[in-house]
Motif scaffolding. Structure first.
Motif, PDB file in Angstrom:
ATOM      1  N   GLU A   1      14.558  30.116   4.466  1.00  0.00           N
ATOM      2  CA  GLU A   1      14.915  30.644   3.142  1.00  0.00           C
ATOM      3  C   GLU A   1      14.974  29.505   2.112  1.00  0.00           C
ATOM      4  O   GLU A   1      14.502  29.648   0.990  1.00  0.00           O
ATOM      5  CB  GLU A   1      16.248  31.399   3.198  1.00  0.00           C
ATOM      6  CG  GLU A   1      16.583  32.119   1.917  1.00  0.00           C
ATOM      7  CD  GLU A   1      15.530  33.151   1.508  1.00  0.00           C
ATOM      8  OE1 GLU A   1      15.374  33.360   0.291  1.00  0.00           O
ATOM      9  OE2 GLU A   1      14.860  33.737   2.374  1.00  0.00           O
ATOM     10  N   LEU A   2      15.533  28.361   2.493  1.00  0.00           N
ATOM     11  CA  LEU A   2      15.544  27.210   1.596  1.00  0.00           C
ATOM     12  C   LEU A   2      14.117  26.732   1.331  1.00  0.00           C
ATOM     13  O   LEU A   2      13.772  26.379   0.199  1.00  0.00           O
ATOM     14  CB  LEU A   2      16.397  26.080   2.167  1.00  0.00           C
ATOM     15  CG  LEU A   2      16.475  24.807   1.327  1.00  0.00           C
ATOM     16  CD1 LEU A   2      16.957  25.100  -0.096  1.00  0.00           C
ATOM     17  CD2 LEU A   2      17.378  23.795   1.993  1.00  0.00           C
ATOM     18  N   LYS A   3      13.287  26.739   2.351  1.00  0.00           N
ATOM     19  CA  LYS A   3      11.881  26.355   2.190  1.00  0.00           C
ATOM     20  C   LYS A   3      11.206  27.260   1.163  1.00  0.00           C
ATOM     21  O   LYS A   3      10.473  26.790   0.291  1.00  0.00           O
ATOM     22  CB  LYS A   3      11.175  26.451   3.551  1.00  0.00           C
ATOM     23  CG  LYS A   3       9.734  25.990   3.573  1.00  0.00           C
ATOM     24  CD  LYS A   3       9.220  26.042   5.015  1.00  0.00           C
ATOM     25  CE  LYS A   3       7.852  25.454   5.164  1.00  0.00           C
ATOM     26  NZ  LYS A   3       7.428  25.373   6.584  1.00  0.00           N
ATOM     27  N   ARG A   4      11.475  28.565   1.218  1.00  0.00           N
ATOM     28  CA  ARG A   4      10.912  29.507   0.236  1.00  0.00           C
ATOM     29  C   ARG A   4      11.353  29.142  -1.185  1.00  0.00           C
ATOM     30  O   ARG A   4      10.557  29.190  -2.117  1.00  0.00           O
ATOM     31  CB  ARG A   4      11.335  30.938   0.559  1.00  0.00           C
ATOM     32  CG  ARG A   4      10.579  31.561   1.685  1.00  0.00           C
ATOM     33  CD  ARG A   4      10.984  33.041   1.871  1.00  0.00           C
ATOM     34  NE  ARG A   4      10.413  33.567   3.069  1.00  0.00           N
ATOM     35  CZ  ARG A   4      10.971  33.492   4.287  1.00  0.00           C
ATOM     36  NH1 ARG A   4      12.141  32.913   4.448  1.00  0.00           N
ATOM     37  NH2 ARG A   4      10.352  33.993   5.340  1.00  0.00           N
ATOM     38  N   HIS A   5      12.633  28.792  -1.343  1.00  0.00           N
ATOM     39  CA  HIS A   5      13.148  28.405  -2.662  1.00  0.00           C
ATOM     40  C   HIS A   5      12.431  27.165  -3.190  1.00  0.00           C
ATOM     41  O   HIS A   5      12.076  27.100  -4.374  1.00  0.00           O
ATOM     42  CB  HIS A   5      14.652  28.139  -2.601  1.00  0.00           C
ATOM     43  CG  HIS A   5      15.493  29.358  -2.632  1.00  0.00           C
ATOM     44  ND1 HIS A   5      15.751  30.068  -3.779  1.00  0.00           N
ATOM     45  CD2 HIS A   5      16.139  30.004  -1.635  1.00  0.00           C
ATOM     46  CE1 HIS A   5      16.523  31.096  -3.493  1.00  0.00           C
ATOM     47  NE2 HIS A   5      16.779  31.085  -2.198  1.00  0.00           N
ATOM     48  N   LEU A   6      12.234  26.170  -2.338  1.00  0.00           N
ATOM     49  CA  LEU A   6      11.569  24.936  -2.764  1.00  0.00           C
ATOM     50  C   LEU A   6      10.126  25.210  -3.173  1.00  0.00           C
ATOM     51  O   LEU A   6       9.655  24.717  -4.206  1.00  0.00           O
ATOM     52  CB  LEU A   6      11.628  23.884  -1.661  1.00  0.00           C
ATOM     53  CG  LEU A   6      13.022  23.350  -1.334  1.00  0.00           C
ATOM     54  CD1 LEU A   6      12.989  22.503  -0.073  1.00  0.00           C
ATOM     55  CD2 LEU A   6      13.597  22.578  -2.501  1.00  0.00           C
ATOM     56  N   LEU A   7       9.429  26.010  -2.382  1.00  0.00           N
ATOM     57  CA  LEU A   7       8.037  26.332  -2.716  1.00  0.00           C
ATOM     58  C   LEU A   7       7.963  27.151  -4.005  1.00  0.00           C
ATOM     59  O   LEU A   7       7.085  26.902  -4.844  1.00  0.00           O
ATOM     60  CB  LEU A   7       7.367  27.071  -1.553  1.00  0.00           C
ATOM     61  CG  LEU A   7       7.145  26.224  -0.299  1.00  0.00           C
ATOM     62  CD1 LEU A   7       6.668  27.105   0.854  1.00  0.00           C
ATOM     63  CD2 LEU A   7       6.174  25.085  -0.558  1.00  0.00           C
ATOM     64  N   ALA A   8       8.871  28.094  -4.185  1.00  0.00           N
ATOM     65  CA  ALA A   8       8.884  28.895  -5.415  1.00  0.00           C
ATOM     66  C   ALA A   8       9.180  28.014  -6.625  1.00  0.00           C
ATOM     67  O   ALA A   8       8.568  28.174  -7.684  1.00  0.00           O
ATOM     68  CB  ALA A   8       9.922  30.014  -5.308  1.00  0.00           C
ATOM     69  N   HIS A   9      10.089  27.069  -6.460  1.00  0.00           N
ATOM     70  CA  HIS A   9      10.407  26.131  -7.549  1.00  0.00           C
ATOM     71  C   HIS A   9       9.165  25.358  -7.970  1.00  0.00           C
ATOM     72  O   HIS A   9       8.900  25.199  -9.159  1.00  0.00           O
ATOM     73  CB  HIS A   9      11.500  25.165  -7.089  1.00  0.00           C
ATOM     74  CG  HIS A   9      11.758  24.031  -8.029  1.00  0.00           C
ATOM     75  ND1 HIS A   9      12.415  24.185  -9.219  1.00  0.00           N
ATOM     76  CD2 HIS A   9      11.433  22.720  -7.941  1.00  0.00           C
ATOM     77  CE1 HIS A   9      12.487  23.018  -9.836  1.00  0.00           C
ATOM     78  NE2 HIS A   9      11.902  22.110  -9.083  1.00  0.00           N
ATOM     79  N   GLU A  10       8.403  24.902  -6.997  1.00  0.00           N
ATOM     80  CA  GLU A  10       7.220  24.105  -7.311  1.00  0.00           C
ATOM     81  C   GLU A  10       6.080  24.939  -7.886  1.00  0.00           C
ATOM     82  O   GLU A  10       5.189  24.406  -8.524  1.00  0.00           O
ATOM     83  CB  GLU A  10       6.739  23.354  -6.060  1.00  0.00           C
ATOM     84  CG  GLU A  10       7.714  22.279  -5.642  1.00  0.00           C
ATOM     85  CD  GLU A  10       7.215  21.402  -4.518  1.00  0.00           C
ATOM     86  OE1 GLU A  10       6.024  21.472  -4.165  1.00  0.00           O
ATOM     87  OE2 GLU A  10       8.030  20.619  -3.991  1.00  0.00           O
ATOM     88  N   ARG A  11       6.130  26.221  -7.671  1.00  0.00           N
ATOM     89  CA  ARG A  11       5.063  27.083  -8.183  1.00  0.00           C
ATOM     90  C   ARG A  11       5.426  27.724  -9.510  1.00  0.00           C
ATOM     91  O   ARG A  11       4.637  28.488 -10.059  1.00  0.00           O
ATOM     92  CB  ARG A  11       4.745  28.155  -7.154  1.00  0.00           C
ATOM     93  CG  ARG A  11       4.063  27.559  -5.936  1.00  0.00           C
ATOM     94  CD  ARG A  11       3.695  28.595  -4.925  1.00  0.00           C
ATOM     95  NE  ARG A  11       2.957  27.970  -3.841  1.00  0.00           N
ATOM     96  CZ  ARG A  11       3.092  28.296  -2.576  1.00  0.00           C
ATOM     97  NH1 ARG A  11       3.920  29.252  -2.218  1.00  0.00           N
ATOM     98  NH2 ARG A  11       2.396  27.673  -1.650  1.00  0.00           N
ATOM     99  N   SER A  12       6.599  27.428 -10.029  1.00  0.00           N
ATOM    100  CA  SER A  12       7.013  28.011 -11.305  1.00  0.00           C
ATOM    101  C   SER A  12       7.234  26.908 -12.321  1.00  0.00           C
ATOM    102  O   SER A  12       7.356  25.742 -11.991  1.00  0.00           O
ATOM    103  CB  SER A  12       8.301  28.819 -11.127  1.00  0.00           C
ATOM    104  OG  SER A  12       9.408  27.947 -10.977  1.00  0.00           O
ATOM    105  N   ASP A  13       7.288  27.290 -13.557  1.00  0.00           N
ATOM    106  CA  ASP A  13       7.585  26.338 -14.629  1.00  0.00           C
ATOM    107  C   ASP A  13       9.039  26.415 -15.050  1.00  0.00           C
ATOM    108  O   ASP A  13       9.448  25.743 -15.989  1.00  0.00           O
ATOM    109  CB  ASP A  13       6.690  26.599 -15.844  1.00  0.00           C
ATOM    110  CG  ASP A  13       5.242  26.266 -15.556  1.00  0.00           C
ATOM    111  OD1 ASP A  13       4.996  25.377 -14.736  1.00  0.00           O
ATOM    112  OD2 ASP A  13       4.362  26.900 -16.162  1.00  0.00           O
ATOM    113  N   SER A  14       9.815  27.261 -14.379  1.00  0.00           N
ATOM    114  CA  SER A  14      11.209  27.436 -14.790  1.00  0.00           C
ATOM    115  C   SER A  14      12.064  26.282 -14.307  1.00  0.00           C
ATOM    116  O   SER A  14      11.814  25.678 -13.277  1.00  0.00           O
ATOM    117  CB  SER A  14      11.764  28.759 -14.264  1.00  0.00           C
ATOM    118  OG  SER A  14      11.814  28.722 -12.860  1.00  0.00           O
TER     119      SER A  14
END
Length: 160
Positions: free
Chosen positions: A129-142
């Motif tokens: 779940e933390l891995k998903r958060h990190l990947l989502a962070h890197e794929r967004s501009d937020s």
């Protein structure tokens, strides 16, 4: 890096806030003090940093080779365990095991290594779940704004 800079003491863990949770690093693998590691992690969270500018000591052997391959994965991109295994003439399971031994997650971005058919594992607290958060962070501009570590993530130190 300034040769007089204080390096984190051997065995000293450094805990950093990351999008979705926290990671604990074995700072003895990084030639920087804990404050510098935390500063760069904060910049990563804020979206101002896409790569860490820290000198890293890789372990000898296969784990070090896998860490070198992980460090070469660009921000916002992923590679599969199989991709890295093919590059290192190894097996995906061996690469996964080496990823799990990474003592400095985020600095050496093991979260960017995924399974061919899904997210794969993540040995840090918070798991996949933390891995998903990190990947989502890197794929967004937020910019992440609620991290719970007492540090503001707003520009200008939180001043509005």
């Amino acid at each position: 890096m300034d040769s007089t800079a204080k390096r984190a003491a051997d065995g000293d863990p450094v805990t950093i806030a990351v999008p979705g949770g926290r990671l604990t690093l074995d700072a003895s693998y990084v030639d920087a003090d804990a404050d510098e590691i935390r500063r760069q992690a904060r910049e990563y969270r804020e979206g101002a940093r896409t790569a860490f500018d820290l000198r890293v000591r890789y372990p000898d052997g296969f784990t070090g080779r896998v860490m070198g391959a992980m460090a070469a994965i660009p921000y916002g991109e992923t590679r599969t365990y199989g991709d890295i295994a093919a590059d290192l003439d190894s097996a995906p399971q061996s690469v996964g095991a080496a990823c799990g031994r990474n003592p400095i997650p985020l600095v050496v971005p093991c979260h960017r290594v995924v399974a061919a058919d899904g997210i794969g594992g993540f040995s840090a607290e918070g798991g996949p779940e933390l891995k998903r958060h990190l990947l989502a962070h890197e794929r967004s501009d937020s910019v992440q704004t609620t991290l719970g570590d007492g540090e503001s993530t707003r520009p200008n130190g939180g001043e509005e």
